[in-house]
Design a protein around this motif. Structure first.
Motif, PDB file in Angstrom:
ATOM      1  N   GLU A  18       0.833  -1.207   0.000  1.00  0.00           N
ATOM      2  CA  GLU A  18       0.000   0.000   0.000  1.00  0.00           C
ATOM      3  C   GLU A  18       0.864   1.252   0.000  1.00  0.00           C
ATOM      4  O   GLU A  18       0.579   2.222  -0.714  1.00  0.00           O
ATOM      5  CB  GLU A  18      -0.932  -0.001   1.217  1.00  0.00           C
ATOM      6  N   GLY A  22       0.970   3.778  -3.005  1.00  0.00           N
ATOM      7  CA  GLY A  22       0.611   5.155  -2.668  1.00  0.00           C
ATOM      8  C   GLY A  22       1.682   6.141  -3.105  1.00  0.00           C
ATOM      9  O   GLY A  22       1.380   7.228  -3.596  1.00  0.00           O
ATOM     10  N   ARG A  31      -4.948   8.007  -9.269  1.00  0.00           N
ATOM     11  CA  ARG A  31      -6.202   7.920  -8.515  1.00  0.00           C
ATOM     12  C   ARG A  31      -5.952   7.337  -7.129  1.00  0.00           C
ATOM     13  O   ARG A  31      -4.994   6.611  -6.918  1.00  0.00           O
ATOM     14  CB  ARG A  31      -7.202   7.078  -9.274  1.00  0.00           C
ATOM     15  N   THR A  32      -6.841   7.626  -6.218  1.00  0.00           N
ATOM     16  CA  THR A  32      -6.667   7.162  -4.839  1.00  0.00           C
ATOM     17  C   THR A  32      -6.824   5.656  -4.717  1.00  0.00           C
ATOM     18  O   THR A  32      -6.253   5.048  -3.817  1.00  0.00           O
ATOM     19  CB  THR A  32      -7.661   7.855  -3.894  1.00  0.00           C
ATOM     20  N   ASN A  33      -7.595   5.036  -5.576  1.00  0.00           N
ATOM     21  CA  ASN A  33      -7.789   3.586  -5.540  1.00  0.00           C
ATOM     22  C   ASN A  33      -7.164   2.911  -6.758  1.00  0.00           C
ATOM     23  O   ASN A  33      -7.661   1.912  -7.248  1.00  0.00           O
ATOM     24  CB  ASN A  33      -9.284   3.251  -5.463  1.00  0.00           C
ATOM     25  N   ILE A  34      -6.127   3.453  -7.280  1.00  0.00           N
ATOM     26  CA  ILE A  34      -5.372   3.009  -8.450  1.00  0.00           C
ATOM     27  C   ILE A  34      -6.210   3.050  -9.733  1.00  0.00           C
ATOM     28  O   ILE A  34      -5.833   3.706 -10.671  1.00  0.00           O
ATOM     29  CB  ILE A  34      -4.708   1.621  -8.260  1.00  0.00           C
ATOM     30  N   SER A  36      -9.785   3.659  -9.736  1.00  0.00           N
ATOM     31  CA  SER A  36     -11.003   4.456  -9.603  1.00  0.00           C
ATOM     32  C   SER A  36     -10.826   5.465  -8.469  1.00  0.00           C
ATOM     33  O   SER A  36      -9.798   5.504  -7.820  1.00  0.00           O
ATOM     34  CB  SER A  36     -12.199   3.539  -9.305  1.00  0.00           C
ATOM     35  N   GLY A  37     -11.844   6.244  -8.254  1.00  0.00           N
ATOM     36  CA  GLY A  37     -11.810   7.230  -7.185  1.00  0.00           C
ATOM     37  C   GLY A  37     -11.223   8.545  -7.657  1.00  0.00           C
ATOM     38  O   GLY A  37     -10.750   8.674  -8.782  1.00  0.00           O
ATOM     39  N   ASP A 103     -14.238   9.124   5.395  1.00  0.00           N
ATOM     40  CA  ASP A 103     -12.896   9.135   4.816  1.00  0.00           C
ATOM     41  C   ASP A 103     -11.798   8.918   5.857  1.00  0.00           C
ATOM     42  O   ASP A 103     -10.620   8.839   5.509  1.00  0.00           O
ATOM     43  CB  ASP A 103     -12.652  10.442   4.060  1.00  0.00           C
ATOM     44  N   ALA A 106     -10.348   4.474   6.135  1.00  0.00           N
ATOM     45  CA  ALA A 106      -9.233   3.853   5.404  1.00  0.00           C
ATOM     46  C   ALA A 106      -7.879   4.157   6.044  1.00  0.00           C
ATOM     47  O   ALA A 106      -7.101   3.235   6.299  1.00  0.00           O
ATOM     48  CB  ALA A 106      -9.248   4.265   3.938  1.00  0.00           C
TER      49      ALA A 106
END
Length: 143
Positions: A18, A22, A31-34, A36-37, A103, A106
């Motif tokens: 992670e 990151g 993106r924050t979720n690789i 999506s997001g 938020d 996580a």
């Protein structure tokens, strides 16, 4: 003892992966979720931070993640864990101040994962642990 070792590597592998991903996302403004997001730029700017913070975080996250999984470098591992704890607790605090309770989950889960990895370290991955004691044993006996 074997279960502790398995849990150590499971938590360490997850937090290292992670942190590495990151760092890459921070440096590439992904993106924050690789897949999506929102982009990390959107998240950081919505929290009031300048975009260049992503470069600083990304540059430190990648070697920190690598340090967690390679053998040796015990003191550097302590610094890597500290950096990960600072980053994740800061992320949770920033989201709390922003007023987005969902938020906060996580970063807190990842923080618990990092702390679990740190707490489950085998003696040969702890400064002053088994490997260091063997090295110092002759000088203790000589006195």
């Amino acid at each position: 003892m074997k279960a502790k070792y398995i849990f150590y590597w499971a938590t360490t592998s997850l937090i290292a992966l992670e942190t590495f991903a990151g760092g890459v996302m921070d440096l590439t403004h992904g993106r924050t979720n690789i897949f999506s997001g929102p982009t990390v730029v959107d998240v950081v700017t919505s929290l009031g931070y300048p975009v260049y913070v992503l470069v600083i975080l990304g540059i430190w996250k990648i070697p920190g993640a690598i340090t967690l999984v390679v053998p040796g470098f015990l003191r550097l591992k302590e610094w890597a864990y500290a950096g990960i704890v600072f980053e994740l607790s800061g992320a949770a605090a920033s989201q709390a101040v922003r007023g987005q309770p969902k938020d906060i989950i996580a970063p807190l889960v990842l923080l618990a994962l990092a702390l679990s990895s740190w707490a489950l370290r085998p003696p040969n991955r702890v400064p002053g642990g088994t490997r260091d004691q063997k090295r110092e044993a002759p000088s203790v006996n000589a006195a």
